[in-house]
Scaffold this motif. Structure first.
Motif, PDB file in Angstrom:
ATOM      1  N   SER A 144       1.092  -2.459   5.174  1.00 38.94           N
ATOM      2  CA  SER A 144       1.385  -1.327   6.050  1.00 38.94           C
ATOM      3  C   SER A 144       2.124  -0.199   5.341  1.00 38.94           C
ATOM      4  CB  SER A 144       2.176  -1.806   7.260  1.00 38.94           C
ATOM      5  OG  SER A 144       3.343  -2.447   6.835  1.00 38.94           O
ATOM      6  N   TYR A 145       2.227  -0.265   4.013  1.00 35.49           N
ATOM      7  CA  TYR A 145       2.748   0.910   3.310  1.00 35.49           C
ATOM      8  C   TYR A 145       1.592   1.852   3.044  1.00 35.49           C
ATOM      9  CZ  TYR A 145       7.425  -0.547   3.457  1.00 35.49           C
ATOM     10  OH  TYR A 145       8.655  -0.841   3.959  1.00 35.49           O
ATOM     11  N   TYR A 146       1.911   3.017   2.479  1.00 35.02           N
ATOM     12  CA  TYR A 146       0.888   4.061   2.403  1.00 35.02           C
ATOM     13  C   TYR A 146      -0.004   3.880   1.190  1.00 35.02           C
ATOM     14  CZ  TYR A 146       3.716   5.959   6.060  1.00 35.02           C
ATOM     15  OH  TYR A 146       4.393   6.102   7.241  1.00 35.02           O
ATOM     16  N   ARG A 147      -1.296   3.736   1.440  1.00 36.08           N
ATOM     17  CA  ARG A 147      -2.254   3.525   0.365  1.00 36.08           C
ATOM     18  C   ARG A 147      -2.438   4.771  -0.476  1.00 36.08           C
ATOM     19  NH1 ARG A 147      -5.791  -1.116   1.812  1.00 36.08           N
ATOM     20  NH2 ARG A 147      -4.673  -2.028   3.546  1.00 36.08           N
ATOM     21  N   ASP A 148      -2.153   5.928   0.102  1.00 32.98           N
ATOM     22  CA  ASP A 148      -2.321   7.163  -0.667  1.00 32.98           C
ATOM     23  C   ASP A 148      -1.002   7.642  -1.285  1.00 32.98           C
ATOM     24  OD1 ASP A 148      -1.433   7.606   1.875  1.00 32.98           O
ATOM     25  OD2 ASP A 148      -2.740   9.306   2.299  1.00 32.98           O
ATOM     26  N   LEU A 149      -0.026   6.738  -1.371  1.00 32.20           N
ATOM     27  CA  LEU A 149       1.189   7.039  -2.134  1.00 32.20           C
ATOM     28  C   LEU A 149       1.273   6.042  -3.285  1.00 32.20           C
ATOM     29  CD1 LEU A 149       4.083   7.754   0.408  1.00 32.20           C
ATOM     30  CD2 LEU A 149       2.356   9.308  -0.469  1.00 32.20           C
ATOM     31  N   THR A 150       2.012   6.431  -4.328  1.00 27.90           N
ATOM     32  CA  THR A 150       2.164   5.503  -5.448  1.00 27.90           C
ATOM     33  C   THR A 150       3.241   4.469  -5.108  1.00 27.90           C
ATOM     34  OG1 THR A 150       3.897   6.770  -6.512  1.00 27.90           O
ATOM     35  CG2 THR A 150       1.632   7.354  -7.086  1.00 27.90           C
ATOM     36  N   VAL A 151       3.354   3.456  -5.953  1.00 25.72           N
ATOM     37  CA  VAL A 151       4.352   2.408  -5.746  1.00 25.72           C
ATOM     38  C   VAL A 151       5.743   3.030  -5.646  1.00 25.72           C
ATOM     39  CG1 VAL A 151       5.471   0.452  -6.866  1.00 25.72           C
ATOM     40  CG2 VAL A 151       2.967   0.632  -6.854  1.00 25.72           C
ATOM     41  N   ARG A 152       6.050   3.916  -6.600  1.00 23.54           N
ATOM     42  CA  ARG A 152       7.392   4.497  -6.603  1.00 23.54           C
ATOM     43  C   ARG A 152       7.611   5.359  -5.369  1.00 23.54           C
ATOM     44  NH1 ARG A 152      10.949   5.244 -10.635  1.00 23.54           N
ATOM     45  NH2 ARG A 152       9.446   5.219 -12.339  1.00 23.54           N
ATOM     46  N   GLU A 153       6.595   6.137  -4.980  1.00 24.99           N
ATOM     47  CA  GLU A 153       6.757   7.011  -3.807  1.00 24.99           C
ATOM     48  C   GLU A 153       6.996   6.194  -2.545  1.00 24.99           C
ATOM     49  OE1 GLU A 153       3.851  10.551  -5.570  1.00 24.99           O
ATOM     50  OE2 GLU A 153       3.058   9.061  -4.177  1.00 24.99           O
ATOM     51  N   ASN A 154       6.279   5.073  -2.416  1.00 21.69           N
ATOM     52  CA  ASN A 154       6.485   4.210  -1.255  1.00 21.69           C
ATOM     53  C   ASN A 154       7.893   3.640  -1.236  1.00 21.69           C
ATOM     54  OD1 ASN A 154       4.367   3.883   0.708  1.00 21.69           O
ATOM     55  ND2 ASN A 154       3.065   3.126  -0.939  1.00 21.69           N
ATOM     56  N   LEU A 155       8.363   3.174  -2.392  1.00 21.63           N
ATOM     57  CA  LEU A 155       9.703   2.587  -2.447  1.00 21.63           C
ATOM     58  C   LEU A 155      10.759   3.653  -2.149  1.00 21.63           C
ATOM     59  CD1 LEU A 155       9.369   0.206  -5.517  1.00 21.63           C
ATOM     60  CD2 LEU A 155       9.621  -0.426  -3.116  1.00 21.63           C
ATOM     61  N   ASP A 176       3.256   4.212 -11.065  1.00 24.78           N
ATOM     62  CA  ASP A 176       2.609   5.463 -10.685  1.00 24.78           C
ATOM     63  C   ASP A 176       1.172   5.271 -10.211  1.00 24.78           C
ATOM     64  OD1 ASP A 176       4.856   7.077 -11.176  1.00 24.78           O
ATOM     65  OD2 ASP A 176       4.492   6.860 -13.325  1.00 24.78           O
ATOM     66  N   GLN A 177       0.856   4.031  -9.854  1.00 22.02           N
ATOM     67  CA  GLN A 177      -0.486   3.746  -9.352  1.00 22.02           C
ATOM     68  C   GLN A 177      -0.502   3.920  -7.832  1.00 22.02           C
ATOM     69  OE1 GLN A 177      -1.820   0.015 -10.957  1.00 22.02           O
ATOM     70  NE2 GLN A 177      -3.639  -0.012  -9.660  1.00 22.02           N
ATOM     71  N   LEU A 178      -1.584   4.488  -7.297  1.00 24.15           N
ATOM     72  CA  LEU A 178      -1.709   4.596  -5.842  1.00 24.15           C
ATOM     73  C   LEU A 178      -1.859   3.185  -5.263  1.00 24.15           C
ATOM     74  CD1 LEU A 178      -4.119   7.625  -5.255  1.00 24.15           C
ATOM     75  CD2 LEU A 178      -1.635   7.561  -5.153  1.00 24.15           C
ATOM     76  N   CYS A 179      -1.193   2.931  -4.142  1.00 26.59           N
ATOM     77  CA  CYS A 179      -1.191   1.571  -3.613  1.00 26.59           C
ATOM     78  C   CYS A 179      -2.568   1.107  -3.172  1.00 26.59           C
ATOM     79  CB  CYS A 179      -0.215   1.478  -2.458  1.00 26.59           C
ATOM     80  SG  CYS A 179       1.436   1.568  -3.085  1.00 26.59           S
ATOM     81  N   GLY A 180      -3.434   2.051  -2.788  1.00 27.06           N
ATOM     82  CA  GLY A 180      -4.788   1.677  -2.390  1.00 27.06           C
ATOM     83  C   GLY A 180      -5.548   0.986  -3.510  1.00 27.06           C
ATOM     84  N   ARG A 233      -1.247   4.992  12.941  1.00 25.05           N
ATOM     85  CA  ARG A 233      -1.534   3.857  13.810  1.00 25.05           C
ATOM     86  C   ARG A 233      -2.808   3.169  13.339  1.00 25.05           C
ATOM     87  NH1 ARG A 233      -1.126   6.469  19.183  1.00 25.05           N
ATOM     88  NH2 ARG A 233       0.986   6.946  18.500  1.00 25.05           N
ATOM     89  N   GLU A 234      -3.807   3.986  13.030  1.00 25.58           N
ATOM     90  CA  GLU A 234      -5.108   3.455  12.634  1.00 25.58           C
ATOM     91  C   GLU A 234      -5.021   2.653  11.340  1.00 25.58           C
ATOM     92  OE1 GLU A 234      -9.154   5.847  13.775  1.00 25.58           O
ATOM     93  OE2 GLU A 234      -7.943   6.583  12.166  1.00 25.58           O
ATOM     94  N   ARG A 235      -4.223   3.121  10.395  1.00 23.60           N
ATOM     95  CA  ARG A 235      -4.155   2.463   9.093  1.00 23.60           C
ATOM     96  C   ARG A 235      -3.100   1.364   9.045  1.00 23.60           C
ATOM     97  NH1 ARG A 235      -4.345   7.639   5.053  1.00 23.60           N
ATOM     98  NH2 ARG A 235      -6.336   8.488   5.755  1.00 23.60           N
ATOM     99  N   GLY A 236      -2.452   1.114  10.189  1.00 22.54           N
ATOM    100  CA  GLY A 236      -1.486   0.025  10.233  1.00 22.54           C
ATOM    101  C   GLY A 236      -0.107   0.400   9.733  1.00 22.54           C
ATOM    102  N   ASN A 237       0.099   1.676   9.378  1.00 19.78           N
ATOM    103  CA  ASN A 237       1.420   2.072   8.875  1.00 19.78           C
ATOM    104  C   ASN A 237       2.465   2.101   9.991  1.00 19.78           C
ATOM    105  OD1 ASN A 237      -0.548   4.486   7.277  1.00 19.78           O
ATOM    106  ND2 ASN A 237       0.301   2.715   6.236  1.00 19.78           N
ATOM    107  N   MET A 238       1.969   2.304  11.222  1.00 21.08           N
ATOM    108  CA  MET A 238       2.912   2.491  12.313  1.00 21.08           C
ATOM    109  C   MET A 238       3.786   1.264  12.538  1.00 21.08           C
ATOM    110  SD  MET A 238       3.899   4.849  14.149  1.00 21.08           S
ATOM    111  CE  MET A 238       2.847   6.189  14.623  1.00 21.08           C
ATOM    112  N   GLU A 239       3.218   0.064  12.362  1.00 23.66           N
ATOM    113  CA  GLU A 239       3.988  -1.151  12.610  1.00 23.66           C
ATOM    114  C   GLU A 239       5.166  -1.246  11.642  1.00 23.66           C
ATOM    115  OE1 GLU A 239       1.657  -4.695  12.840  1.00 23.66           O
ATOM    116  OE2 GLU A 239       3.325  -5.853  13.631  1.00 23.66           O
ATOM    117  N   MET A 240       4.941  -0.793  10.410  1.00 21.87           N
ATOM    118  CA  MET A 240       6.029  -0.763   9.442  1.00 21.87           C
ATOM    119  C   MET A 240       7.037   0.322   9.826  1.00 21.87           C
ATOM    120  SD  MET A 240       7.001   1.372   6.710  1.00 21.87           S
ATOM    121  CE  MET A 240       5.517   2.232   6.254  1.00 21.87           C
TER     122      MET A 240
END
Ligand SMILES: Nc1ncnc2c1ncn2[C@@H]1O[C@H](COP(=O)(O)OP(=O)(O)O)[C@@H](O)[C@H]1O
Ligand SMILES: [Mg+2]
Lengths: 308, 381
Positions: A88-99, A131-135, B213-220
């Motif tokens: 549920s973290y952002y696939r279009d952000l990198t590891v560092r950006e998510n953290l 710096d890799q995108l999480c996706g 919500r669609e990508r499941g980020n909302m639960e986090m």
């Protein structure tokens, strides 16, 4: 050290006609890894969502860290970590950006953010992926990032929903070592799983079926208290042997494991091996040996009672 | 209680995602560009060069001159010539031409008696002698074309006699303020700002939240201490800037390409557009709390967009709408915005002169934001 961190009384949740969680009583002590073991759809996620205050129970009571849920959900957010079943973290952000996002949202002081992120990248072996995108991460790397982000604010209580369903056994091993490190640092954890080997690592576990608790205790206790004996049969024509035994009184279950057939016989039978031998007198060349029960036997026996 | 740091975190994250989302990024720029070209060039309510047929039954010098001066108006262009009115009718039915001018055999005679030549003869009083010079048959199904040709009805014919223009005094003297040349772009381009902002602002904000919500980020996200209002504020700020960029594109290019004047002050323009952007964003937030996925948020956007185009006064004058439609139109922020932006851009209206509309817009926004924040629960059930 025996403080109760999570307790529920008759916790129930229905979705329309369907009861997803059914009169669940739980008591989870501090410093433990508590497991929910059960098949898909048995209500693990729903239970965790009620414990974290995301879902309102249909009835029953939930107390988490001494506070009543879901009313106290907001103030507890900063003491709880929840790793969702689906990434549920952002696939279009990198590891560092998510953290970094997680650190800022959880209000980690600005001057310690960088250090904390470095520490986590190191602990969870993510230094080469910063710096890799999480996706584009592998399943295992994603789980590591999720865990790193979930514990970034050093929560006292951690909920992990099927954390290793999508990773290889090697990653699963290291993952569990890391969980025990966190427990060592004082965290309490609730982990859901449908893997026996994973459940076996928990301090205590509850076996769930159709939303109801079928058994609970430490894996050792559960195995010791199993109301069945385990007999393994070796020899030819095991499929025919299996069909011969299925449905016979006192035979709780049969399951082929490689070249052996594992049979659960009700504890009320004083001579399980002899009884089976009598049932199978038409077969030759069979070796029957009594075995120590494992967790799978416990699971099978606990969840079959429903059908009987 | 609201933490600026958490708002900044959401904002920063949103910008990072926006930067990588080429599609949305392109939409911010391309939608206003394409719409401006479409509405500016393609949609023209000042009709020119309508293809028509000529049926000249007289074939005199006068009839030829008449056809020439009709063509000289540039309203119509004779693309076909027929011998009989029947052939012309067929051509109209087959949509090869939109109308036909039929010049009767006795055109010279009629012409001599026509008041349109302005000879000052006493007007004919009997039926026969007061007949018009020639006859138009028109495909009336397109009212726009029909009225363009109807406008030729009272065309003066003085030119044909090389005489001074008609000395008849019109009933009314009409002075056109603000758009004396009557170019439709002058009215359409500022209105286009309202339409495009309605579309993009509602769609972008609602999609931005529904996507989580669609990508499941909302639960986090709802498991963190972030507050709903912080999520919303952090999410709409980038789109405020996106909206301002769009306004700059439309009005800037509208000025360069279509010579649309910007008479009002930039300060007033900024206030009015910011108000409308935020009002639209708050609608987007409300939509996001109702929609389950991006498709639904798209559908709801269209549901609001259509009346905003048709009823706001963008395409059809507000004053011509029936009472119940006016009531509905009044509830749309776009209606108030059309008034305001045309006011600022074309009439140099001051903020004080628009105070009622401004107050309405603020009220609408506050209401929308409150509704969205109350409706947005950090819950899954
Ligand atoms: N939001 C929901 N609406 C309707 N039914 C649901 C919802 N969430 C879960 N369920 C149902 O509740 C049961 C338990 O689901 P879940 O808690 O996700 O199981 P698990 O996590 O153990 O696989 C399932 O039968 C599922 O279909
Ligand atoms: Mg689940």
């Amino acid at each position: 050290m025996t403080d109760v961190v999570v307790s529920t009384r008759s916790l129930t949740r229905t979705f329309g006609e369907k009861t997803a969680v059914d009169n669940l009583d739980l008591e989870i002590q501090t410093g433990q890894i508590y497991g929910f073991l059960g098949p898909n759809g048995c209500g693990k996620t729903t239970t965790i969502r009620m414990l974290t205050g995301l879902l309102t129970p249909s009835s029953g009571e939930v107390t988490v860290l001494g506070k009543s849920m879901p009313q106290a959900a907001e103030p507890l957010k900063s003491q709880i970590g929840y790793m969702t079943q689906i990434f549920s973290y952002y696939r279009d952000l990198t590891v560092r950006e998510n953290l970094k996002f997680a650190a800022e949202i959880y209000g980690i002081p600005a001057r310690s953010v960088k250090g904390r992120i470095e520490e986590l990248l190191h602990t969870y072996d993510l230094t080469t992926n910063v710096d890799q995108l999480c996706g584009s991460l592998s399943g295992g790397q994603r789980q590591k990032l999720s865990l790193a982000a979930t514990v970034i604010h050093r929560p006292k209580l951690l909920f992990l929903d099927e954390p290793t369903s999508a990773v290889d056994p090697e990653t699963r091993r290291t993952f569990w070592e890391q969980l025990f490190d966190l427990v060592d640092e004082g965290a309490t954890m609730i982990v859901s799983t449908h893997f026996m080997d994973e459940a076996e690592r928990c301090h205590k576990l509850a076996i769930l079926q159709n939303g109801a608790k079928k058994a609970d205790g430490s894996p050792r206790q559960l195995m010791d208290n199993l109301q069945a004996d385990v007999v393994e049969i070796e020899g030819p024509e095991l499929r025919t042997v299996k069909h011969q035994l299925d449905g016979k009184p006192k035979v709780l279950s049969t399951a082929q494991i490689g070249s052996r057939l594992r049979v659960l016989v009700d504890k009320s039978e004083p001579q399980p091996v002899e009884m089976l031998r009598a049932l199978l007198n038409t077969f030759s060349d069979l070796t029957l040996t009594q075995q120590r029960p494992n967790l799978e036997d416990v699971f099978v026996s606990a969840t079959r009672e429903q059908k009987a | 209680m609201i933490s600026p740091r958490r708002i900044a975190a959401v904002l920063k994250k949103e910008l990072l995602q926006l930067r990588r989302d080429r599609m949305t990024f392109a939409m911010v720029i391309m939608i206003p560009l394409i719409q401006l070209m479409l509405f500016g060039y393609a949609i023209n309510t000042n009709l020119r060069h309508v293809p028509v047929a000529l049926v000249d039954q007289a074939e005199t010098e006068l009839s030829r001159t008449l056809a020439q001066i009709v063509q000289a108006t540039q309203v119509v262009e004779f693309t076909e010539v027929f011998a009989t009115p029947q052939e012309a009718e067929i051509a109209i039915t087959e949509a090869r031409v939109r109308a036909a001018l039929i010049i009767p055999r006795d055109v010279d005679n009629r012409f001599a008696r026509s008041p349109a030549i302005g000879l000052g003869l006493p007007n004919a009083t009997d039926q026969t002698s007061s007949r018009p010079v020639a006859h138009w048959i028109v495909d009336g199904s397109d009212t726009m074309v029909a009225s363009a040709i109807k406008s030729l009805r009272a065309m003066p014919l003085t030119e044909m006699m090389r005489l001074p223009p008609n000395r008849l005094v019109p009933t009314f003297e009409v002075t056109l303020y603000f758009n004396p040349e009557q170019r439709s772009a002058v009215n359409i381009v500022p209105g286009l700002v309202g339409v495009i902002l309605t579309m993009t602002m509602i769609l972008f904000t609602s999609a931005a939240i529904v996507r989580e919500r669609e990508r499941g980020n909302m639960e986090m996200l709802i498991n963190t201490p972030v507050k709903s209002s912080e999520i919303m504020i952090g999410k709409i700020i980038p789109y405020i800037f996106a909206g301002l960029i769009q306004v700059a594109i439309i009005l800037g290019l509208g000025h360069v390409l279509f010579d649309v004047p910007i008479n009002g002050g930039l300060g007033a323009l900024l206030v009015v557009t910011l108000l409308f952007i935020i009002a639209s964003l708050s609608v987007g937030l409300v939509v996001s709390t109702l929609a389950k996925n991006q498709l639904q948020s798209m559908q709801m956007t269209v549901f609001i967009l259509l009346p905003s185009i048709l009823m706001s006064g963008f395409m059809f004058p507000f004053d011509g709408m029936p009472q119940p439609v006016q009531v509905i139109a009044q509830a749309l922020p776009a209606t108030h915005f059309m008034d305001m932006i045309r006011g600022v851009v074309l009439r140099d209206a001051s903020l004080f002169e628009m105070r009622e509309q401004i107050l309405w817009m603020i009220g609408f926004t506050v209401f929308g934001l409150m509704a969205a924040t109350l409706k947005f629960k950090k819950r899954l059930d």
